[in-house]
Design an enzyme around this catalytic site. Structure first.
Site, mmCIF file in Angstrom:
data_model
loop_
_atom_site.group_PDB
_atom_site.id
_atom_site.type_symbol
_atom_site.label_atom_id
_atom_site.label_comp_id
_atom_site.label_asym_id
_atom_site.label_seq_id
_atom_site.Cartn_x
_atom_site.Cartn_y
_atom_site.Cartn_z
ATOM 1 N N TRP A 274 38.710 33.384 72.893
ATOM 2 C CA TRP A 274 38.004 33.940 73.917
ATOM 3 C C TRP A 274 37.027 34.957 73.707
ATOM 4 O O TRP A 274 36.230 35.297 74.525
ATOM 5 C CB TRP A 274 38.943 34.188 75.058
ATOM 6 C CG TRP A 274 39.383 33.310 76.134
ATOM 7 C CD1 TRP A 274 39.998 32.161 75.853
ATOM 8 C CD2 TRP A 274 39.544 33.612 77.394
ATOM 9 N NE1 TRP A 274 40.363 31.612 76.826
ATOM 10 C CE2 TRP A 274 40.011 32.372 77.817
ATOM 11 C CE3 TRP A 274 38.994 34.430 78.183
ATOM 12 C CZ2 TRP A 274 40.137 32.053 79.464
ATOM 13 C CZ3 TRP A 274 39.263 34.437 79.722
ATOM 14 C CH2 TRP A 274 39.624 33.121 80.040
ATOM 15 N N TYR B 100 38.031 28.757 67.432
ATOM 16 C CA TYR B 100 38.530 28.750 69.046
ATOM 17 C C TYR B 100 38.955 30.075 69.242
ATOM 18 O O TYR B 100 39.502 30.831 68.797
ATOM 19 C CB TYR B 100 39.364 27.774 69.315
ATOM 20 C CG TYR B 100 39.893 27.914 70.434
ATOM 21 C CD1 TYR B 100 39.151 27.249 71.525
ATOM 22 C CD2 TYR B 100 40.948 28.528 71.171
ATOM 23 C CE1 TYR B 100 39.388 27.316 72.817
ATOM 24 C CE2 TYR B 100 41.398 28.789 72.452
ATOM 25 C CZ TYR B 100 40.406 28.124 73.429
ATOM 26 O OH TYR B 100 40.870 28.293 74.590
HETATM 27 N N1 LIG Z 1 52.668 29.234 72.995
HETATM 28 C C1 LIG Z 1 51.608 29.302 73.578
HETATM 29 N N2 LIG Z 1 50.445 29.387 72.976
HETATM 30 C C2 LIG Z 1 49.379 29.373 73.590
HETATM 31 C C3 LIG Z 1 49.236 29.327 74.949
HETATM 32 C C4 LIG Z 1 50.460 28.821 75.998
HETATM 33 O O1 LIG Z 1 50.487 28.703 76.712
HETATM 34 N N3 LIG Z 1 51.506 29.031 74.900
HETATM 35 N N4 LIG Z 1 48.106 28.996 75.741
HETATM 36 C C5 LIG Z 1 47.059 28.840 74.802
HETATM 37 C C6 LIG Z 1 45.508 29.001 75.543
HETATM 38 S S1 LIG Z 1 45.501 28.495 77.199
HETATM 39 C C7 LIG Z 1 44.554 29.906 75.087
HETATM 40 S S2 LIG Z 1 43.033 29.981 75.988
HETATM 41 C C8 LIG Z 1 44.585 30.431 73.843
HETATM 42 C C9 LIG Z 1 44.027 31.862 73.503
HETATM 43 O O2 LIG Z 1 43.732 32.129 72.426
HETATM 44 P P1 LIG Z 1 42.429 33.267 71.694
HETATM 45 O O3 LIG Z 1 41.596 33.080 72.733
HETATM 46 O O4 LIG Z 1 42.469 32.834 70.191
HETATM 47 O O5 LIG Z 1 43.454 34.593 71.963
HETATM 48 P P2 LIG Z 1 42.712 35.983 72.104
HETATM 49 O O6 LIG Z 1 43.830 37.040 71.681
HETATM 50 O O7 LIG Z 1 41.989 36.412 73.662
HETATM 51 O O8 LIG Z 1 41.629 35.920 70.948
HETATM 52 C C10 LIG Z 1 40.402 36.478 70.902
HETATM 53 C C11 LIG Z 1 40.224 37.509 69.688
HETATM 54 O O9 LIG Z 1 38.871 37.976 69.563
HETATM 55 C C12 LIG Z 1 38.818 39.373 69.410
HETATM 56 N N5 LIG Z 1 37.748 39.727 69.766
HETATM 57 C C13 LIG Z 1 37.420 40.474 71.160
HETATM 58 N N6 LIG Z 1 36.091 41.052 71.191
HETATM 59 C C14 LIG Z 1 35.536 40.535 69.981
HETATM 60 C C15 LIG Z 1 34.235 40.790 69.399
HETATM 61 O O10 LIG Z 1 33.273 41.336 70.343
HETATM 62 N N7 LIG Z 1 33.964 40.295 68.148
HETATM 63 C C16 LIG Z 1 34.832 39.668 67.484
HETATM 64 N N8 LIG Z 1 34.628 39.228 66.527
HETATM 65 N N9 LIG Z 1 36.299 39.438 67.994
HETATM 66 C C17 LIG Z 1 36.618 39.938 69.278
HETATM 67 C C18 LIG Z 1 39.996 40.046 70.018
HETATM 68 O O11 LIG Z 1 40.392 41.115 69.337
HETATM 69 C C19 LIG Z 1 40.875 38.853 69.803
HETATM 70 O O12 LIG Z 1 41.689 38.915 68.483
HETATM 71 O O13 LIG Z 1 46.083 30.769 73.427
HETATM 72 C C20 LIG Z 1 46.959 29.437 73.811
HETATM 73 N N10 LIG Z 1 47.996 29.418 73.113
HETATM 74 N N1 LIG Z 2 47.030 37.885 82.816
HETATM 75 C C1 LIG Z 2 46.642 36.917 81.969
HETATM 76 N N2 LIG Z 2 46.195 36.062 82.938
HETATM 77 C C2 LIG Z 2 45.734 34.798 82.101
HETATM 78 C C3 LIG Z 2 45.545 34.541 80.839
HETATM 79 C C4 LIG Z 2 46.243 35.648 80.182
HETATM 80 O O1 LIG Z 2 46.531 35.528 78.837
HETATM 81 N N3 LIG Z 2 46.715 36.513 80.634
HETATM 82 N N4 LIG Z 2 45.133 33.415 80.152
HETATM 83 C C5 LIG Z 2 43.897 32.770 80.979
HETATM 84 C C6 LIG Z 2 44.041 31.280 80.250
HETATM 85 S S1 LIG Z 2 43.001 31.260 78.719
HETATM 86 C C7 LIG Z 2 44.329 30.267 80.772
HETATM 87 S S2 LIG Z 2 43.971 28.882 80.249
HETATM 88 C C8 LIG Z 2 44.935 30.185 82.195
HETATM 89 C C9 LIG Z 2 46.493 29.238 82.081
HETATM 90 O O2 LIG Z 2 46.874 29.081 83.096
HETATM 91 P P1 LIG Z 2 48.564 28.178 83.397
HETATM 92 O O3 LIG Z 2 48.340 27.126 82.138
HETATM 93 O O4 LIG Z 2 48.724 27.686 84.688
HETATM 94 O O5 LIG Z 2 49.486 29.394 83.070
HETATM 95 P P2 LIG Z 2 50.856 29.782 82.503
HETATM 96 O O6 LIG Z 2 51.039 31.168 82.907
HETATM 97 O O7 LIG Z 2 51.146 29.017 81.110
HETATM 98 O O8 LIG Z 2 51.780 28.595 83.556
HETATM 99 C C10 LIG Z 2 51.563 28.646 84.873
HETATM 100 C C11 LIG Z 2 52.755 28.317 85.626
HETATM 101 O O9 LIG Z 2 53.274 26.805 85.071
HETATM 102 C C12 LIG Z 2 54.616 26.798 85.111
HETATM 103 N N5 LIG Z 2 54.966 25.742 84.272
HETATM 104 C C13 LIG Z 2 54.993 25.690 82.945
HETATM 105 N N6 LIG Z 2 55.458 24.503 82.536
HETATM 106 C C14 LIG Z 2 56.012 23.374 83.669
HETATM 107 C C15 LIG Z 2 56.534 22.444 83.948
HETATM 108 O O10 LIG Z 2 56.579 21.850 83.068
HETATM 109 N N7 LIG Z 2 56.617 22.258 85.198
HETATM 110 C C16 LIG Z 2 56.056 23.058 86.316
HETATM 111 N N8 LIG Z 2 56.330 22.452 87.583
HETATM 112 N N9 LIG Z 2 55.922 24.129 86.009
HETATM 113 C C17 LIG Z 2 55.598 24.787 84.878
HETATM 114 C C18 LIG Z 2 55.166 28.280 84.621
HETATM 115 O O11 LIG Z 2 56.331 28.303 84.809
HETATM 116 C C19 LIG Z 2 53.988 29.122 85.058
HETATM 117 O O12 LIG Z 2 54.642 29.685 86.458
HETATM 118 O O13 LIG Z 2 45.653 31.565 82.253
HETATM 119 C C20 LIG Z 2 44.594 32.524 82.244
HETATM 120 N N10 LIG Z 2 45.121 33.621 82.807
HETATM 121 MO MO LIG Z 3 43.183 29.037 78.051
#
Ligand SMILES: Nc1nc2c(c(=O)[nH]1)N[C@H]1C(S)=C(S)[C@@H](COP(=O)(O)OP(=O)(O)OC[C@H]3O[C@@H](n4cnc5c(=O)[nH]c(N)nc54)[C@H](O)[C@@H]3O)O[C@H]1N2
Ligand SMILES: Nc1nc2c(c(=O)[nH]1)N[C@H]1C(S)=C(S)[C@@H](COP(=O)(O)OP(=O)(O)OC[C@H]3O[C@@H](n4cnc5c(=O)[nH]c(N)nc54)[C@H](O)[C@@H]3O)O[C@H]1N2
Ligand SMILES: [Mo]
Length: 764
Positions: A112, A110
């Protein structure tokens, strides 16, 4: 001389400025009116000291140590030549497949990865492993696993989550009130999965406000939405929505017509709101102490929803918590009671504040994508059950109405994701991680994942190869021209996999006898033909490549979700068992899950401010998406580094909470609970409520004693603190946001952050 090459990342399209084979900087895409600040991090990261220069193998693994040996992360790496590394990986795939069967190869991987849709490491890995006999994969994603599992039961599809959702233009034109659970942080709008040429989160929200839409942000964090901020305790939104429903019921304002024609099971919810099954009336007075929102405010807000055309939205974050099904289901039920579903700019929608492109117009043609190969092992886990799978081979678990068994994992193969970024409870993961016999990782950088692997293969970054950027939520397809040569010994994931597939005798099945240049044309032409089929013309490949982008013409009419269903629910039924919106779901009730019953309910998470555990850990931790990076990506870049406090990830806290603990701005603090601890740099802020702290995700995991589970993370990765449980047996999604902690001053000498320098290297 400066060369200019069009290129793209998940965080925007740009022109790469190249001087003497090095990336000197980037210039944002001229057509983008809100170019992401994150673009400024790229050059530093591409040439960072944390790049992996050549293939490596963990010393103990090379000496024959497999499961049960030294925990990974604490040992030096030994450099090996490429051909030896390829042989070792192919040998392990063949061995594990032969002895244990393909499901013992965990290739979920899993993550991005990068924006380019052909050189997408995870997709390429899946194709290679499928060609080689199969693997265990991962279903759903960390973003909205729970929502996407629930919504087909409730409204028959996932469109309300993936999009197209109601367009901002329609909201501005037709809604007068927009209630945004989770509010909006514009930093999130920098990101498209696959790269995007247009960013408009700020301008669309501001335009709606200027057009007279009253915007109400209900969130623990103030955020950026223009309008009112109604602070709420995290994980209590369902209680607030139930109380809003109570007011509508008691004051006879539920749209009975809509409920009767378009929904089933409202009577179950109504009885629950009135307290029939449990003696608890879900009134505003009941919700006020749970949510921290005054009862009068709840009553007034409910009346406003009746008076004004209303749009209800929630960020994806709300479902990333224990019982995350409930707020999403209840939001739909509330919108049904208001009766606006299917009208332009009304009803409900998810993710407006979550990611770029939500609610902006885009013709629905498929984005450019690498097609999968069928996985002969047909084995999977719900995405976030990773640690449990490793802990419990053969163990039974429940998911969305099915009883399933975990495979017996022996080989883990990860390319393009980072579980030491994304997974919850990293100390528990670290213990389970020791059970695999072999762990293979492709990475451009020495991330925590690479440091915890056995065989580490250096991958190129997107700047080192030709590719195509394309997102289903953006109207540009982006040419990604190779700008610089592969750095040191880095190779493209595709070429690495092609060599492994060759060694396994399945080279042609993997490559389909195409080289990357041919693949790019084939993939682009597939999207172009699909567009032509829908009557939409886009540039041919040569013009696209020369111009650096192709523009998809906007649709003639805004998409109005559920319009046909609203118009005639018999002619245009939803894809649910009843054909209607299921406020009560017989199917879900039939699963018999106590943690997700047949209609939306308020359930207290183990960890929130009202839980008994709050006596010991009185602060609710929100680990939101970082405005300064994409997850762990670009943490070594200028934007992320510029925001660190005392070299650590900034932790935001209300000044009164800080005063109570004798903490001051800029101090290095220790954030802890029973699962782990990390350091962070303290920032005082009144943009969050008391009792709440915010530590964004993505600081590279940096254990003080590498290889020792439980060791202090000196950098500030919140996932040493979060709990690793499924949202419920229905969604089994990640539950990062239900998490309690305590914060104290860190005593003693402050250890340096070493996450961005390569790990110890041993002699070959
Ligand atoms: N506590 C907490 N944890 C969370 C979340 C949260 O809200 N709170 N959000 C979750 C969510 S929504 C998401 S989507 C995940 C994201 O989690 P990930 O998608 O696993 O996070 P990334 O850091 O984007 O990991 C992508 C990796 O791919 C590598 N990469 C980039 N380009 C290439 C390439 O060309 N080849 C290879 N082999 N590797 C490459 C990058 O260096 C990076 O280490 O995290 C989740 N974790
Ligand atoms: N710059 C940047 N942008 C990103 C990403 C990143 O890594 N960096 N990741 C991308 C990815 S993979 C994803 S999935 C999306 C995720 O998008 P989201 O899941 O929407 O993003 P978060 O920043 O975790 O949270 C958004 C808002 O939800 C609020 N929130 C959290 N818990 C609660 C709750 O219990 N109740 C209420 N009412 N509000 C709450 C937080 O305070 C925050 O302001 O973001 C994307 N955008
Ligand atoms: Mo995500």
């Amino acid at each position: 001389m400066t060369e200019m090459k069009p290129h793209a990342a998940h965080w925007g399209a740009f022109t790469a400025l190249v001087e003497e084979g090095r990336l000197a900087g980037v210039r944002p895409f001229a057509r983008d009116s809100e170019p992401p600040p994150l673009l400024q991090s790229i050059a530093g990261a591409v040439h960072a000291p944390s790049r992996i220069d050549r293939p490596y193998v963990r010393r103990g693994w090379l000496a024959g140590d497999r499961a049960g040996g030294t925990p990974r992360g604490g040992e030096p790496f030994v450099p090996v030549p490429w051909d030896r590394a390829i042989g070792l990986v192919a040998g392990e795939i063949a061995r594990v497949r032969g002895v244990r069967g393909p499901a013992s190869i965990f290739g979920g991987s899993y993550g991005w990865s990068s924006a380019g849709r052909f050189h997408h490491a995870r997709q390429q890995l899946h194709r290679m492993l499928a060609a080689a006999g199969g693997y265990t994969g991962q279903l759903t994603n960390y973003s909205y696993a729970t929502g996407m599992t629930l919504m087909p039961h409730i409204v028959g599809s996932n469109e309300c989550i993936f999009g197209p959702v109601a367009e901002w233009a329609d909201i501005a034109r037709h809604a007068k009130l927009m209630i945004c659970f989770g509010g909006m942080r514009y930093g999130n709008g920098q990101i498209h999965s696959g790269g995007g040429g247009e960013h408009a989160m700020r301008s669309t929200a501001e335009h709606a406000a200027a057009a007279g839409v009253r915007l109400v942000s209900i969130s623990p964090l103030k955020g950026d939405l223009p309008g009112e901020w109604l602070p709420i305790r995290p994980c209590t939104d369902t209680a607030l929505m139930l109380a809003l429903a109570h007011v509508l019921l008691e004051e006879n304002h539920a749209d009975q017509d809509f409920l009767a024609r378009h929904t089933v099971g409202f009577e179950h919810l109504a009885a629950y709101v009135r307290g029939a099954p449990d003696g608890v009336v879900k009134s505003p007075a009941w919700a006020a102490p749970i949510t921290g929102v005054p009862a009068e405010t709840i009553t007034a807000l409910a009346r406003e929803c009746v008076r004004l055309p209303t749009m209800l939205t929630a960020t994806w974050a709300l479902q990333r918590a224990q019982y995350g099904e409930q707020p999403f289901w209840m939001l739909v039920a509330l919108a049904a009671m208001l009766g606006g579903i299917g009208k332009p700019g009304q009803g409900f929608g998810f993710g407006y504040g979550s990611i770029a492109g939500m609610g902006t117009p885009r013709s629905s043609i498929p984005s450019v994508a690498l097609p999968p190969l069928r996985n002969p092992a047909a084995s999977f886990i719900p995405v976030a059950r990773l640690t449990e799978m490793l802990e419990n081979p053969g163990g039974e678990y429940h998911y969305n109405g099915r009883a399933l068994c975990y495979p017996d994992t022996r080989l883990i193969y990860w390319a393009g994701g980072n579980p030491f970024h994304h997974h919850q409870d990293l100390n528990r993961l670290l213990r389970a991680w020791a059970r695999a016999e072999t762990i293979v990782v492709h990475e451009p950088w020495w991330t925590a994942l690479a440091r915890h692997a056995d065989i580490v293969l250096p991958a190129t970054t997107t700047l080192e190869r030709d590719d195509i950027g394309s997102s289903g939520r953006d109207r540009f397809i982006l040419a990604m021209h190779q700008a610089i040569p592969p750095q040191r010994q880095a190779r493209n994931d595709f070429n690495i996999f092609a060599d492994i597939a060759d060694a396994l005798g399945v080279g042609d099945r993997f490559t389909e006898q195409r080289d990357p240049a041919t693949w790019l044309r084939v993939l682009y032409d597939r999207t172009r033909s699909a567009a032509a089929h829908a009557g939409i013309e886009i540039a041919d490949f040569d013009r696209f490549w020369a111009e650096g982008f192709a523009e998809i013409p906007a649709p003639a009419e805004p998409a109005v979700p559920f319009a046909a269903f609203r118009h005639d629910p018999t002619e245009n039924p939803l894809n649910t068992p009843s054909g209607r919106i299921e406020i009560f779901s017989e199917t879900i009730a039939g699963f018999g899950y106590e943690d997700c019953p047949g209609h939306p309910v308020w359930k207290e998470p183990h960890e929130y401010l009202g839980a008994p555990l709050a006596q010991r850990f009185p602060l609710h931790l929100l680990s939101v998406q970082p405005a300064t990076r994409l997850h762990g990506q670009m943490d070594q870049g200028a934007v992320s580094q510029g925001a660190k406090v005392a070299g650590r990830e900034p932790l935001s806290m209300h000044p009164k909470d800080a005063a109570r603990r004798n903490l001051t701005e800029g101090m290095v603090v220790r954030v802890f609970n029973d699962r782990g601890a990390c350091l962070a740099g303290l920032v005082l802020s009144e943009d969050l409520g008391q009792g709440i702290v915010m530590l964004p995700t993505g600081a590279w995991f940096d254990p003080l004693e590498p290889g020792k589970p439980g060791s202090l993370c000196v950098h500030g990765n919140p996932n040493v603190l979060t709990e690793d449980i499924g949202t419920s047996r229905l969604g089994q999604g990640p539950s990062a946001h239900s998490c309690l902690v305590e914060v104290e001053r860190f005593e003693g000498p402050i250890p340096p952050v070493t996450a961005h320098i390569p790990p110890p290297i041993a002699e070959a």
